[in-house]
Design an enzyme around this catalytic site. Structure first.
Site, PDB file in Angstrom:
ATOM      1  N   TYR A  24      15.438  29.787   9.404  1.00  0.00           N
ATOM      2  CA  TYR A  24      14.262  30.548   9.839  1.00  0.00           C
ATOM      3  C   TYR A  24      14.349  30.462  11.180  1.00  0.00           C
ATOM      4  CZ  TYR A  24      12.814  30.405   4.949  1.00  0.00           C
ATOM      5  OH  TYR A  24      12.767  30.980   3.682  1.00  0.00           O
TER       6      TYR A  24
ATOM      7  N   LYS B 140       0.861  -1.180   0.005  1.00  0.00           N
ATOM      8  CA  LYS B 140      -0.016   0.050   0.023  1.00  0.00           C
ATOM      9  C   LYS B 140       0.952   1.384  -0.010  1.00  0.00           C
ATOM     10  CE  LYS B 140      -0.713  -0.200   5.109  1.00  0.00           C
ATOM     11  NZ  LYS B 140      -1.228  -0.833   6.096  1.00  0.00           N
TER      12      LYS B 140
HETATM   13  C1  LIG Z   1      -0.607  -1.733   6.790  1.00  0.00           C
HETATM   14  C2  LIG Z   1      -1.119  -2.999   7.283  1.00  0.00           C
HETATM   15  C3  LIG Z   1      -0.545  -4.138   7.364  1.00  0.00           C
HETATM   16  C4  LIG Z   1       1.079  -3.973   7.473  1.00  0.00           C
HETATM   17  O1  LIG Z   1       1.650  -3.259   8.831  1.00  0.00           O
HETATM   18  P1  LIG Z   1       2.944  -3.068   9.240  1.00  0.00           P
HETATM   19  O2  LIG Z   1       3.103  -2.661  10.594  1.00  0.00           O
HETATM   20  O3  LIG Z   1       3.513  -2.111   7.880  1.00  0.00           O
HETATM   21  O4  LIG Z   1       3.728  -4.525   9.110  1.00  0.00           O
HETATM   22  C5  LIG Z   1      -0.784  -5.301   7.823  1.00  0.00           C
HETATM   23  N1  LIG Z   1      -2.332  -5.330   7.707  1.00  0.00           N
HETATM   24  C6  LIG Z   1      -3.140  -4.409   7.394  1.00  0.00           C
HETATM   25  C7  LIG Z   1      -4.384  -4.526   7.464  1.00  0.00           C
HETATM   26  C8  LIG Z   1      -2.677  -3.267   7.282  1.00  0.00           C
HETATM   27  O5  LIG Z   1      -3.487  -2.182   6.885  1.00  0.00           O
END
Ligand SMILES: *Cc1c(COP(=O)(O)O)cnc(C)c1O
Length: 370
Positions: free
Chosen positions: A259, A35
């Site tokens: 800044y 993702k």
């Molecule tokens: C993002 C996500 C993961 C992966 O999580 P990590 O902490 O990056 O390993 C697994 N399952 C679901 C449902 C997620 O949304």
């Protein structure tokens, strides 16, 4: 000449980290989570880096279809499921597995004639209170799905709120697993439990974490979900963000930098200006003291990060000059360490790398160091 800032993606480290995940949970199939543009690495690179995974998991239907166009033939899972009935024919046509987490999604599936079978992941809310059916509603949701012609496999899933800790005082992995077992008792189907934290704790929680599928994300990108370092787990960085010194200032005691003049020198010092700022995805709230490498030598940020630049202390680097190489994170500097100093997590840094940052791939066979 292009601006010197660029991200290098280490595809062989992605492959290495996937093998680490498999070694932690040898009994399970692995959904590699891609993702958020493969955590900032690029969806297509995620697909190639995790070619050995059993499936790829992400959020958007359009990106699921893109994976199919790119030639991914193994399973794909939508982690938030469908957003509208118009998504359903796409699931069937492209063989995409959808999470079902609420009664509205069940109804959408009930109202739609399925011409080809689809697989779903039925999600239980075991205490995270984000998505999913409560344990006491779960069996009823399962039975409604089971009654829909065209629904083939139903995998039972949940998500951990505190998988980075073994014993969280408010909600432990063990307690979530207990609730999951209760709600899923007697229901047939494979189980899908752990994110990276769960995978990394599998050795300690072998009894609890019997899972047919695991869903690691951050560990595949060389980050860790908790306080421990990637090195402890044998993970390699998959993204190195590098730039160069583009200007140098010699300052006197009392002079300030950047800044808001937040940094004031108490001695004569040399400050280097790096071509990287918050518009590139580097966190603006990174404090003085956040680590940076210049010519491979560790030093720190000084003053406030601006839109396109930041300043670093060049005192420890004898021969620093315009053109000296700067590593913001990755090879030789764990992203988790930078994130911690900046009050955030490695996940956010990876995902935030801006489109204007050039991305290149490291030649295969040269692993970055931990
Ligand atoms: C993002 C996500 C993961 C992966 O999580 P990590 O902490 O990056 O390993 C697994 N399952 C679901 C449902 C997620 O949304």
């Amino acid at each position: 000449m292009p601006r010197p800032l660029h991200a290098t993606i280490h595809l062989d480290s992605m492959q290495h980290n996937l093998a680490r995940a498999r070694a932690c949970a040898p009994q399970a199939n692995v959904w590699a989570v891609v993702k958020a543009n493969a955590y900032g690495h690029g969806l297509e690179r995620g697909m190639r880096g995790f070619a050995q995974a059993d499936g790829l998991a992400l959020i958007e239907t359009e990106n699921a279809l893109r994976l199919r166009e790119l030639g991914w033939v193994k399973p794909i899972l939508l982690l938030e499921g469908i957003f509208d009935t118009s998504d359903i024919p796409l699931l069937a046509e492209h063989n995409v597995n959808s999470t079902v987490h609420c009664i509205e999604q069940v109804k959408m599936l009930e109202y739609t004639q399925l011409y080809r079978p689809i697989d779903v992941h039925l999600k239980m809310n075991t205490g995270m209170n984000r998505l999913g059916f409560r344990p006491d509603e779960f069996a009823a949701a399962y039975q409604r799905l089971r009654a829909i012609p065209g629904i083939r496999n139903i995998t039972l899933m949940t998500h951990f709120a505190n998988a980075d800790e073994l014993e969280h005082p408010r909600l432990s992995i063990g307690e979530q697993v207990r609730r999951f077992r209760l709600g899923a008792d007697g229901l047939p189907g494979e189980r899908s439990l752990s994110n990276s934290g769960g995978v990394l704790h599998t050795a300690e929680l072998v009894q609890e974490l019997q899972s047919d599928w695991v869903r690691p994300g951050i560990m595949l990108y060389g980050g860790t979900p908790g306080g421990r370092s990637a090195k402890d787990y044998g993970l390699l960085p998959t993204m190195t963000l590098k730039s160069e010194i583009i200007g140098i200032q010699h300052i006197e005691p009392g002079d300030s930098v950047g800044y808001g003049s937040r940094f004031q020198a108490d001695r004569t010092m040399t400050v280097g200006v790096v071509a990287c700022g918050y518009a590139d995805g580097y966190p603006r709230h990174a404090e003085h003291g956040t680590p940076v490498l210049v010519d491979g030598i560790r030093t720190t940020l000084v003053g406030r990060v601006s839109m396109d630049m930041m300043a670093v202390d060049l005192s420890p680097i004898a021969n620093a000059r315009v053109g000296s190489k700067v590593t913001l994170w990755g090879d030789g500097l764990p992203i988790d360490e930078v994130a911690q100093a900046a009050g955030t997590i490695g996940y956010e840094l990876m995902c935030a790398v801006a489109p204007r940052v050039r991305v290149a791939e490291a030649p295969l066979g040269c692993d970055p160091v931990l």
